[in-house]
Design an enzyme around this catalytic site. Sequence first.
Site, PDB file in Angstrom:
ATOM      1  N   ARG A   1       0.846  -1.186   0.000  1.00  9.64           N
ATOM      2  CA  ARG A   1       0.000   0.000   0.000  1.00  9.64           C
ATOM      3  C   ARG A   1       0.885   1.242   0.000  1.00  9.64           C
ATOM      4  NH1 ARG A   1      -3.313  -2.880  -1.514  1.00  9.64           N
ATOM      5  NH2 ARG A   1      -5.425  -3.289  -0.715  1.00  9.64           N
TER       6      ARG A   1
ATOM      7  N   HIS B   1      -0.321  -0.435  -9.901  1.00  5.79           N
ATOM      8  CA  HIS B   1      -1.070  -1.323  -9.015  1.00  5.79           C
ATOM      9  C   HIS B   1      -1.502  -2.595  -9.754  1.00  5.79           C
ATOM     10  CE1 HIS B   1      -3.522  -1.173  -5.041  1.00  5.79           C
ATOM     11  NE2 HIS B   1      -3.202  -2.422  -5.347  1.00  5.79           N
TER      12      HIS B   1
END
Length: 309
Positions: free
Chosen positions: A224, A272
Site C-alpha cells: 500500500r 497497481h
Amino acid sequence: MSLIFCSRTDDPEEWRAAFAEHMPDLEFRVWPNVGALEDIEIALVWDPMDRQLLDFPNLKMIASLGAGVDHLLAGTTLPTGVPMTRIVDDNLTQGMREWVLLYALYCLRRVPEYLAFQQAEDWHRLAAPFAYERSVGIMGLGVLGEACAKSLQEIGFQVSSWSRRKKNLPGVDNYAGADTLDDFLATCNILVCLMPLTPLTEGIIDSRVINVLPKGACLINGARGGLVVEADLIEALQSGHLSHAVLDVTRQEPLPAGDPLWRAPNITITPHVASITDAMSGALLVSKNICRVRTGEALHHLVDPKAGY
C-alpha cells in the site's frame, strides 16, 4: 439472494459471467443500478462506499474484491454486525510472487542502469552480485509474504522477515516486534514491503527507517502506498542512500500528472498491477462464503476491523 458489485477498476461483466458459472441462482447487480434495497444481501466492493452500505437493511456479508481492506475501512461506514471478508486466492499469491521475484532480480542485476545505458547508446558491463550474496528482507509475513520468501529462497537469496508477531519460516531469519526492526533493516540489501496498511503501519517507511538500510539498498513496495512517506523516499533516492525503488502502489492512485514521484531519480512505477484478483477464482471463493451465509456457518477469511486486516 442479490449481490451488489461496486468497482471502478474491475470489469463487472467478467464477474457477472463468473458468478453465472459458480452460482447461477444469484442475482448480480452493478452499482449504482441497485434496484430494491431490501433485496441486497451481499456487497462485493472495491471502491469505498461512504455510508451507502447502511442503506441495505438485509445485508449479510461485505466482501472485498482484493486481499486488502484498508481503503474500505477508511472510506466506508460499516453496518453493525455485518461481517467483512477479503480475497485470499492462489492466483493473487502467484501474481505477487512473480512480481516480487521479477523486481528483486531487476534490482540485483542492475537492469535500471542498463536501460539508461541503452537510451544513451552506451555499451559496457557492470559488476553484479549473485543472489546468494544479497539479502532480501520482507516486511509482512502473511500469505503473500511467505510465498514470496519461499520463491526468493529458491533462487538463492538470503531471506529475512519482520512482522508484528513471531513467525517461524524455515530458512528465513525471522524478526518480530518494534525492538527488532533496526536489526532487521540493517541486513536488507533489498527491502520488500508486503504489510497491510493500518494505523500502526501508516508511514512506517520514513527517513529514519530508510536510513537504517545499508547504503545502496533497494526498496520494493507491493502493498500500500500509505506505508511510505514519499517525500522521504524521494530524498533518499536523490542523495543516493537508496539505489532504486520499485513502487506498485502510491498514496494517490492513479498517480497524478506532475507528482514528484514521476520525476524522482532511480525509480520504477507500475500501476497497481502486482497482483490482480482473477474474476473466476475470486467469484468461486466468494460463492463458497455465500453458501456459508445461507447455512449459518462461519465465513472464511474474515476481517478484523480493529486490526485492519
